[in-house]
Motif scaffolding. Structure first.
Motif, short mmCIF file in Angstrom:
data_model
loop_
_atom_site.label_atom_id
_atom_site.label_comp_id
_atom_site.label_asym_id
_atom_site.label_seq_id
_atom_site.Cartn_x
_atom_site.Cartn_y
_atom_site.Cartn_z
N ARG A 184 -3.55 -53.46 75.99
CA ARG A 184 -4.86 -54.04 76.24
C ARG A 184 -4.69 -55.52 76.50
NH1 ARG A 184 -9.04 -50.93 76.71
NH2 ARG A 184 -8.64 -48.85 75.96
N THR A 233 -14.63 -58.65 83.07
CA THR A 233 -15.47 -57.88 82.15
C THR A 233 -15.76 -58.62 80.85
OG1 THR A 233 -13.63 -56.76 81.04
CG2 THR A 233 -14.52 -55.72 83.05
N GLU A 252 -9.12 -54.91 78.24
CA GLU A 252 -9.14 -53.68 79.06
C GLU A 252 -7.76 -53.04 79.09
OE1 GLU A 252 -11.88 -52.46 79.90
OE2 GLU A 252 -13.28 -54.11 80.19
#
Length: 134
Positions: A116, A122, A126
């Motif tokens: 991650r 965002t 992610e």
């Protein structure tokens, strides 16, 4: 190569913490939680807006449970129903406590490594998929 795993949790186990512990004990670096069934005495579910957490007293039935598994993080979505059949869902948080039992089925991808990383677009950590040479 894909390797299957199954785990049964017992009354009093924290669903999220037990899952993460299992991933780390089995050195799963990339995986999927395919399904999970069972009952909870208490649930904590974070909603999509990242701020609100539902704090629900049981008894609750697990309707769906799935997500991605990394060595340090589990990204799991859950839906549960209460005794009236009302359904709640969102991100699995610590504090989801098993009542009676919970059954988990997982797979590990031995040719991949999931990590991650923070994504500027965002604003969240992610999934990054890396291939592992065998």
């Amino acid at each position: 190569m894909i390797k299957p795993y199954a785990k049964r949790l017992l009354e009093g186990d924290d669903l999220r913490l037990s899952l993460l512990e299992f991933i780390q004990l089995n050195n799963i670096r990339a995986g999927s939680l395919l399904t999970g069934v069972g009952c909870l005495s208490h649930a904590k579910i974070r909603l999509a807006n990242e701020k609100n957490v539902l704090d629900i007293e049981g008894p609750l039935e697990i309707i769906t449970l799935c997500g991605t598994l990394t060595a340090k993080h589990v990204h799991i979505h859950i839906s549960v129903s209460d005794r009236k059949g009302q359904v709640y869902g969102g991100h699995l948080m610590p504090g989801c406590i098993v009542s009676y039992t919970a059954e988990l089925c997982m797979i590990a991808y031995n040719n991949l490594n999931f990590e991650r990383q923070y994504d500027l677009n965002t604003g969240f950590d992610e999934l990054v998929v890396l291939k592992v040479s065998n």
